[in-house]
Structure formats: structure tokens, C-alpha cells
Design an enzyme around this catalytic site. Structure first.
Site, PDB file in Angstrom:
ATOM      1  N   SER A 129       0.830  -1.208   0.000  1.00  0.00           N
ATOM      2  CA  SER A 129       0.000   0.000   0.000  1.00  0.00           C
ATOM      3  C   SER A 129       0.869   1.265   0.000  1.00  0.00           C
ATOM      4  O   SER A 129       1.679   1.450  -0.901  1.00  0.00           O
ATOM      5  CB  SER A 129      -0.939  -0.069   1.212  1.00  0.00           C
ATOM      6  OG  SER A 129      -1.995   0.839   1.079  1.00  0.00           O
ATOM      7  N   ASP A 284      -8.245  -5.351  -6.019  1.00  0.00           N
ATOM      8  CA  ASP A 284      -8.047  -4.116  -5.252  1.00  0.00           C
ATOM      9  C   ASP A 284      -8.846  -2.994  -5.914  1.00  0.00           C
ATOM     10  O   ASP A 284      -8.672  -2.716  -7.103  1.00  0.00           O
ATOM     11  CB  ASP A 284      -6.546  -3.777  -5.230  1.00  0.00           C
ATOM     12  CG  ASP A 284      -6.196  -2.706  -4.204  1.00  0.00           C
ATOM     13  OD1 ASP A 284      -7.009  -1.784  -3.992  1.00  0.00           O
ATOM     14  OD2 ASP A 284      -5.106  -2.789  -3.623  1.00  0.00           O
ATOM     15  N   HIS A 313      -7.976  -4.821  -1.426  1.00  0.00           N
ATOM     16  CA  HIS A 313      -6.695  -4.230  -1.042  1.00  0.00           C
ATOM     17  C   HIS A 313      -5.987  -5.102   0.000  1.00  0.00           C
ATOM     18  O   HIS A 313      -4.764  -5.117   0.084  1.00  0.00           O
ATOM     19  CB  HIS A 313      -6.925  -2.829  -0.492  1.00  0.00           C
ATOM     20  CG  HIS A 313      -5.655  -2.079  -0.237  1.00  0.00           C
ATOM     21  ND1 HIS A 313      -4.717  -1.854  -1.215  1.00  0.00           N
ATOM     22  CD2 HIS A 313      -5.135  -1.531   0.900  1.00  0.00           C
ATOM     23  CE1 HIS A 313      -3.698  -1.185  -0.704  1.00  0.00           C
ATOM     24  NE2 HIS A 313      -3.930  -0.983   0.574  1.00  0.00           N
TER      25      HIS A 313
END
Lengths: 338, 338
Positions: A129, A284, A313
Site C-alpha cells: 500500500s 483491489d 486491497h
């Protein structure tokens, strides 16, 4: 009792102009630096997390094996451990904490590695991320130092859609009057809870919710229980200004937004010499695989390896789904062997 | 000057128990009911919209041709024209407006069509988004009356992920202290703007933003201009309690949640006799095509026809993308001919 160390950066002139006085980079290391300093791994922190949330990955037998590697986790600015709105003295405290970019983070992390440890080569930089965003920056800013990168569920440049998603998150947080433009005396709890609820739809995929994995796999008793215990539980303890600092960093992430590449995104991607495994989550919603494909197509030594997962995600999440953890661990092992 | 008519429903006992006194159904008709009353089309309203936002579709030469069909647009409860928090007298006013389901809406719309116009057959029921939800309900609750349905970018049952997305929207709106639990004297503008920003990431697809269609096709001058002018501009004039009433209807939509089907969703889908064209947007983030596929697989007479578009939920939007409008218009014409 503090379980980490702090590298004193002194006064740091930031990319956007402010000078952060007595800046601090909190970090933790695992394993031993070998004699030729060739066993270095940098493992980065994601949004609203610290090394404490990531260090579970580091264990014997896993890719990040501290018996083989010297692993450094530098904490991202704004995470409450490194310099942040919550721990910086006036006048740069709270709502006045300056704008910090990935570039600033990586420049300071580079100083830690070189000045403190005399490191010249990094075997692998990796992270999930926002940590993937930092990973790309390492590759683009220090192409001769970084041998391998493995950014997962992240991007080299914040996409416009991702930017908009985060606008919604910020708007929900700051709609709370208790936020007081960042000068809150008490936690803006309503805003933090609202932000958590907004995040909930984005964090996991439609298929995740369709398959009821919040109940069946994560063990929550109801959807509302998941929203409160998992999501509100994650954001409520956090400092609002810290979150906003990191969200700004994320929203303005772009490996080419600096004096090296002058906004030429393809040029910056092309400059990443490191062998790269780029691993988006297949489902995602805010780092969709299409953006990673574009990146890989413009990098000289990169492989597109989507994580086959319906966990959105969280395909790269902090151990949320054991199958994804195994996929990532195997992939990192393969990359490290190569 | 009022451009619509009102059907007085009297006191309506709602599905969830409350009695809405002197309930009103605002509606508008186009074209003429023919002698055997065989040319009826019901065109429904989507969230936060009225017949004024939909009637542009109704024109000579288009599928909804008023020279051929008698077209009725009944306004959804909560939209400010039919009974709503904003127009209902105490004690059921504002935050006390009762919970209204799609079932309630459709039962009352059925009364309008039968009691007022003596209609026995409906050639087509259609609509976008929440109007698609109502469309499915028409098909399931009046299978012998409805000959064709064309729900686009909507579902027969609110999915868990869609529910979570709307939780985020609601949390952003109600985080504003000015909302005052629904007893606001002044518009909770901050909350409405926050809600708009949350919605912005959901309404259009990642690809829409990637291709910069907000600028290139819709003509906004910047992403921020799009967020303010398009999104905040849409929600800011709306009444917060009205929005929350409709969001509750949407979140609790389920064609089987009634005494006819007792929660048996497959049974309810199987009972829809109408010839159905089910048209999700191919890139819709909150009504993903997978949910439509499940519906179609369980309906006896349905066809799965995704709108080939990167405009996300707005593939079915109010004329937002001319290509999608053409696709929908052609498909409706084909369905009406069959």
C-alpha cells in the site's frame, strides 16, 4: 520502554519548502548486517501503521528471515513514531505539521542507511500500500543502490481515482465539528468512525463481501460487528492530524515529481533498474491491476504478478488472509533467490 | 406552478409498521392511454431525483415515445415530491419520517395505476439505480401485470458490499454536527459536501478517472472542479433527511423481504414472469455485473445485457454519456418490439 531506535535527522528542508526542525526517523532493525553489507532488506510501513504492525512478517523460515538478512523498518513520517503532527513541538505541531512527500521520506531513510550503517547496496525494498508507494520511490531515486523491489498493492503515482477515494475519506473525517480544523482538544471520534465506514467499502472487494468472508473467515458476528470492531477499531485510536499527514503524502505520491524526473512519469519508471516484482491485488478497488500493468510496461526489469485473491486491497494486508500471505512470501523468496 | 399531479393515498400502513397519514404520491404522465390500456410504461425515479430529472428521456423517436405510449413517472417516497421527511407534517416530519421500503413504494404505485387509471397490464417497467430496484420489485410483486422489465445499473436485493458503501455515505453526512440528528434548522452543508466527495469515487469507474473523462468529456476544468461543481453541486441542494430516507430504502431493498416470498430470494427471482433485460454497467463499482448474472440465472425469462461502458454507475446515468444513452435506448426499443 521503547522497542525502537531513533535517527536524529537534524533540521530537514522538505521538498515543499518547510523546514522540519529536529526531525526524527524512528526505525527498528532485525538480524545482523553481514561483513560486506550485502544482506540488507528495507521493509516499509503502510498508512496508519508502525513497525509494530509489520514485524510479524519477519521470522525464520519466511522470506524476511532475520537469520539471513539485516532488515530495517523505517517508520513513515506522520505515523506517530517518526516526526508527526502528534509528536512535533510548536510551531510545527498538530495542524501546522508541514507537507511531507514520499521523496522526503525516502531521502531521510537513505540518510539512515548510509550515514548510520554505511550501507551501499540494498538487496530488496518491499511493502504494502503506502509502503509500496515508498518502495517505488526507493527504486526511482536510488536506482544504483536498490537491487530488487517488490511493491504490493500500491502504485508509483497516486491515480486520479485513488485521489478521489481519499478525498471522500478526508471529507468524512473533517466533517466532524470536533476536528476543529486540526486543533482538537478531544479526539474527533465521530469523524474517525465516519472515515472508517467510508474506508470499509474500499478496503475489501465486492466479492469479499458477497462471499461473507468478514463472517466466514474473519469471524465477525455480523456485518455491523465487522464495521465497528474491525474498521472503527482500527481508525478510532489514531491521531486525526497524523492520518491527514499520511493521506496527503499518499495523494501526492509520484516518483517523477522531483528535480530528477521533472514530472516525466515514464522516464522515472524507466529509470528503475531494480529487478521488480509488481504485485497488485487482483480485486483491489483503489490500486487496480491496470495501473500496475502500465508501470510494469514502462519499467526495464519488472514482472507483473497480481495476487490471485478476492480480498481486495487486503490481498497484501497485514496477514489478514493466510493464502495471500503464502503467495507473497513465496514470491518474495523467489525474487530474493534470483 | 406545479407541473405534476398528486394521488392521495390516504393513511398508508407501511411494511415496517408505521402509518403514514395522508400519504401522497406525486406523479407525471406523458402521452395518452389507449383504449385497451395496453400502452403503459412505468419509468421510475432514482435516488435523490424526481420526474424532472428523468423526463428528458421521454421524447418522440426514443424508446419512451409519448406518441406511442402512456408513460407514468411516479416519484419515489422521500424524493421531496411524494411523501418525504421534508413535506410531511408533524408528528411524522423530518427525522421522524417512517421507514419506507421498495415494497411500500410499489404497492402505492400499483394503487395509482389501478385505482386512478384502471390499468391491468404494464408493457414495460424500467429505471436506473434505485429505480432499477423498484423495477425488480414491480416484476416480483405483480408478475401477472408486468410484461417486461428493464432494470439498469441496479439490483433486486442490496448486496452487502453496496450496503457498506452506503454506510460510508451516511456516516459522512451525519458526522456534521449541524445535522443535529435530523433536527437541523440550517442545512448540514459540510455533511452534504462530505457525502458528495465520498460518492464521487464510487459513481464513476477507475477507468473513467484514468481516461480523464471528467475533463475530456464532461468539460470540467480540473478534478477539484468536478468534485465541487458536479458532485457537491448535486447533493448540496438536497434535504438530508430525504436523502437518508431513500438511502434506507435502498439499503434494505430485497424483492423477497415480504409476505409473498418470506426471504426466499431465488423464489422471488423465479417468480418474475416478465421478459427481462437486466443491464448492469460493466464497470459499475456498487452494482457489479456479477450480481446481475446471479439474478438473471435465477429468472425464467431474463437476458444479461451489460452496458459496455467505462462510465461506472453512470453508464445508466441521466444522459451523462451519449454512447450509453444510445445503447440503452436501442435495447429498450428491442425489448418493446419483442
Amino acid at each position: 520502554m521503547v522497542d525502537y531506535e531513533t535517527f536524529e535527522l537534524g533540521d530537514v528542508v522538505l521538498q515543499k519548502g518547510a523546514t522540519l526542525p529536529n526531525a526524527k526517523l524512528a526505525y527498528k532493525t532485525f538480524g545482523k548486517l553481514n561483513q560486506d553489507k550485502s544482506n540488507v532488506i528495507v521493509f516499509l510501513t503502510y498508512m496508519a501503521s508502525t513497525h509494530l504492525d509489520s514485524q510479524w512478517v519477519i521470522k525464520e523460515g519466511s522470506a524476511l528471515d532475520p537469520s539471513k538478512y539485516f532488515i530495517v523498518i523505517p517508520n513513515c513520517f506522520g505515523n506517530g513514531f517518526s516526526s508527526s503532527p502528534s509528536n512535533t513541538p510548536a510551531p510545527y505541531n498538530k495542524a501546522r505539521f508541514p507537507l511531507v512527500t514520499y521523496y522526503d521520506n525516502i531521502k531521510c531513510q537513505h540518510r539512515l542507511l548510509t550515514e548510520k550503517f554505511g550501507i551501499k547496496k540494498i538487496k530488496l525494498v518491499t511493502g504494502w500500500s503506502m509502503a509500496a508507494g515508498q518502495t517505488f520511490h526507493w527504486g526511482a531515486l536510488y536506482p544504483n543502490m536498490v537491487e530488487r523491489i517488490a511493491p504490493f498493492c500500491g502504485s508509483a503515482k497516486c491515480s486520479r481515482h485513488n485521489f478521489v477515494f481519499l478525498e471522500g475519506v478526508k471529507a468524512a473525517l473533517t466533517a466532524d465539528a470536533a476536528f476543529m480544523d486540526g486543533w482538537y482538544k478531544e479526539k474527533p471520534a465521530k469523524g474517525l468512525r465516519a472515515m472508517a465506514r467510508v474506508y470499509a467499502g474500499w478496503g475489501f472487494s465486492q466479492a469479499f463481501y458477497r462471499e461473507r468472508l468478514d463472517l466466514e473467515r474473519l469471524g465477525y458476528s455480523s456485518l455491523e460487528d465487522f464495521l465497528v470492531a474491525f474498521w472503527e477499531g482500527f481508525f478510532l485510536p489514531k491521531d486525526a492530524n497524523n492520518l491527514l499527514t499520511m493521506l496527503w503524502t499518499w495523494q501526492n505520491g509520484d516518483i517523477s515529481d522531483n528535480e530528477v524526473y521533472n514530472g516525466d512519469f515514464k522516464k522515472a519508471l524507466g529509470a528503475i533498474k531494480a529487478k521488480a516484482y509488481v504485485m497488485p491485488g487482483q480485486t483491489d478497488l483503489y490500486f487496480p491491476p491496470e495501473d500496475s500493468q502500465f508501470e510494469v510496461a514502462n519499467m526495464p526489469n519488472a514482472k507483473f504478478l497480481p495476487v490471485p485473491s478476492i480480498w481486495g486491497h487486503f490481498a497484501g494486508g497485514p496477514g489478514t488472509n493466510p493464502d495471500d500471505v503464502k503467495f507473497l512470501d513465496n514470491t518474495l523468496k523467489e525474487l530474493l533467490r534470483s
